[in-house]
Each structure stands twice: as C-alpha cells, then as structure tokens.
Design an enzyme around this catalytic site. Structure first.
Site, PDB file in Angstrom:
ATOM      1  N   ASP A  20     -47.144  97.777-155.201  1.00  0.00           N
ATOM      2  CA  ASP A  20     -47.706  98.916-155.939  1.00  0.00           C
ATOM      3  C   ASP A  20     -48.668  99.713-155.049  1.00  0.00           C
ATOM      4  OD1 ASP A  20     -49.800  97.122-155.926  1.00  0.00           O
ATOM      5  OD2 ASP A  20     -50.133  97.129-158.086  1.00  0.00           O
ATOM      6  N   GLU A  80     -54.993  87.722-150.241  1.00  0.00           N
ATOM      7  CA  GLU A  80     -55.469  88.959-149.600  1.00  0.00           C
ATOM      8  C   GLU A  80     -56.975  88.895-149.392  1.00  0.00           C
ATOM      9  OE1 GLU A  80     -54.142  92.634-151.391  1.00  0.00           O
ATOM     10  OE2 GLU A  80     -55.478  93.828-150.116  1.00  0.00           O
ATOM     11  N   ASP A  89     -43.738  94.126-157.107  1.00  0.00           N
ATOM     12  CA  ASP A  89     -45.024  94.022-157.803  1.00  0.00           C
ATOM     13  C   ASP A  89     -44.906  94.388-159.272  1.00  0.00           C
ATOM     14  OD1 ASP A  89     -47.158  93.131-156.305  1.00  0.00           O
ATOM     15  OD2 ASP A  89     -47.544  95.083-155.397  1.00  0.00           O
TER      16      ASP A  89
END
Ligand code: KIV
Length: 266
Positions: free
Chosen positions: A45, A181, A84
């Site tokens: 996304d 992340e 996503d």
C-alpha cells in the site's frame, strides 16, 4: 524462474539462503523483477505514496490494491505475489475475509496485514480458509497517527519483549511469514531466532531471512527528497534499471545489503 511458493521460501530459510522481496505495482516491473531473480513481489500500500502522491498509505482502498495485484499478475514470471490489506480493510472479521478474498481472486498468493497479537484470530481464520498471511510488525505505517510518526519501534525493553511475544503468538496462530519494519537489528535477530517462519526485514538488520525495499526508493526516486536510513540506491553505478534490480538481488543474497549503516540500535 521456477515458481516460488511458500514451500520454496521455507526451504530457502532452512538452507540459510536469503529471500529477496521488492515492492511492485505493475506488469512491466513485475516482469523485470522476476527476470532479476526477485522471489516475492509485494504489492504494497506504499503505492498510495509513491504512485498516488499521498502523504501516507491511509487513502488506499482494497479496490485499488486489487487493480495493482491484477496488473502485477499479468507480468509475473513465477514470483510469489504478496498483497497488502490496506487501512481499515480488516477492521472486522467479515471485512478481513471479503477483502482478502478480493486480493486473492485478483492474483495474490498471500496477504499482508499490519498489526500485532490482536491479529491472531483473523490470521487463524484466514489460514484455515486457505489464505496464507504475512504479519507486518514494528513500524506499521497504517498506524502512523498512533505512533506519532515514522519511528523505529521496539527500542524500549518492554516494547521489545512484547514484540517477541507477539511474533510467537502470530506464528502459533498460523502466520506464514513476518515482515519487520524499522526495529533494532538485535531485536530482529532475537525474533528471527524465536520463530520458524521466514522473517523479512526492512530497516531490521541482516540477521533475518530476507529483505524488502520499496522499488522507487532502491531506484533512487523520491517525491519528497526524504530517504529513510535503511534505503540503498541500487541505481548508483548501474547502466540501467534491470542491472539495478540484479544488483539488489545479488547484494541481498551475498548479505552485503543491508550493512550496519542501514540498521538501527536499541
Ligand atoms: O507497503 C509497503 O510497501 C510495505 C513495505 C514498506 C514493506 O509494506
């Protein structure tokens, strides 16, 4: 490239061979990435920022994601397509099912959902119904307004302990992969030791099973001029995009990327 499946990723992990993942949003780049040897195409996304020019991923809809998944599928030459689930597409179990099904029917092989242990029930139910799930943990851009910005996560011991426990809970619930992340490299390494499913990192150091970058970032393209610390520009010194994609694959495979300068400490 032989067809990449979850089994392939698991066997790469067992062999200790790094997994290569890149974001991809269209057919031409899907073909180019496959020809460079990229194993997983992430229809992220992040397209809300790099394609649509928004300042976050929040405006992206599931219909837009499905459009890009279908585009990537047309150029794909054997990679695993990971899609996503965008902001608020899995606020309820019913939405999670319907939106995951839409992405799978558009051509995805696996869906990615941002969150932590609270996702366990959704992950279990999706996996039971034939939809493999990657859990995106650490810095989760869809919750940027809660996090107060795009910041490294897991620096405090309590937060780190929670993240380790959440990763194990999501594996137990049936997650097929975890994407970490912006977490300290040491914490990513501990989570990697604690679970058996592949761990893919972005800003999470090299002691994980594979790496992902946003395509535009690694090609040196930036709308805002702000380049995260974990990004390397693979166009530098390369004659063309195909060579840059190959340089990325080689650097992940031989573990020369990411270097310590691309990671974070606690
Ligand atoms: O949307 C995306 O591109 C992602 C990457 C930042 C991993 O989730």
């Amino acid at each position: 490239m032989p067809e990449i499946t979850l089994t392939t990723l698991q066997s790469l992990k067992l062999k200790g061979e790094k997994i290569t993942m890149l974001t991809c949003y269209d057919a031409t780049f899907a073909q180019a990435a496959c020809q460079a040897g990229v194993e997983v195409l992430l229809v992220g996304d992040s397209l809300g920022m790099v394609l649509q020019g928004h300042d976050s991923t929040l405006p992206v809809t599931t219909a837009e994601m499905a459009y890009h998944v279908a585009s990537v599928k047309r150029g794909n030459e054997g990679a695993l397509i990971l899609a996503d689930l965008p902001f608020m597409s899995c606020a309820t179990l019913e939405q999670t099912f319907a939106n995951s099904a839409m992405l799978m029917q558009a051509g995805a092989h696996m869906v990615k959902v941002e969150g932590a242990a609270w996702l366990a029930e959704s992950i279990r139910l999706l996996a039971e119904r034939g939809i493999p799930v990657c859990a995106h943990m650490g810095l989760t851009p869809q919750t940027v307004n809660i996090l107060g910005g795009y910041k490294v996560q897991g620096r405090q011991e309590a937060q780190a302990r929670q993240m380790r426990a959440d990763a194990m809970a999501l594996e137990a619930a049936g997650a097929a992969m975890i994407l970490l992340e912006c977490v300290p490299s040491e914490l990513a390494s501990e989570i990697h030791q604690a679970v058996k499913i592949p761990i893919i990192g972005i800003g999470a150091g090299s002691d994980v099973d594979g790496q992902v970058l946003v395509l535009h970032d690694m090609l040196g393209l930036s709308l805002t001029g702000r380049v995260p610390k974990f990004v390397k520009n693979f166009m530098t010194g390369q004659p063309d995009i195909q060579s840059a994609l190959q340089a990325y694959v080689s650097a992940v495979k031989d573990v020369s990327f990411p270097g310590p300068e691309h990671g974070f400490t606690a």
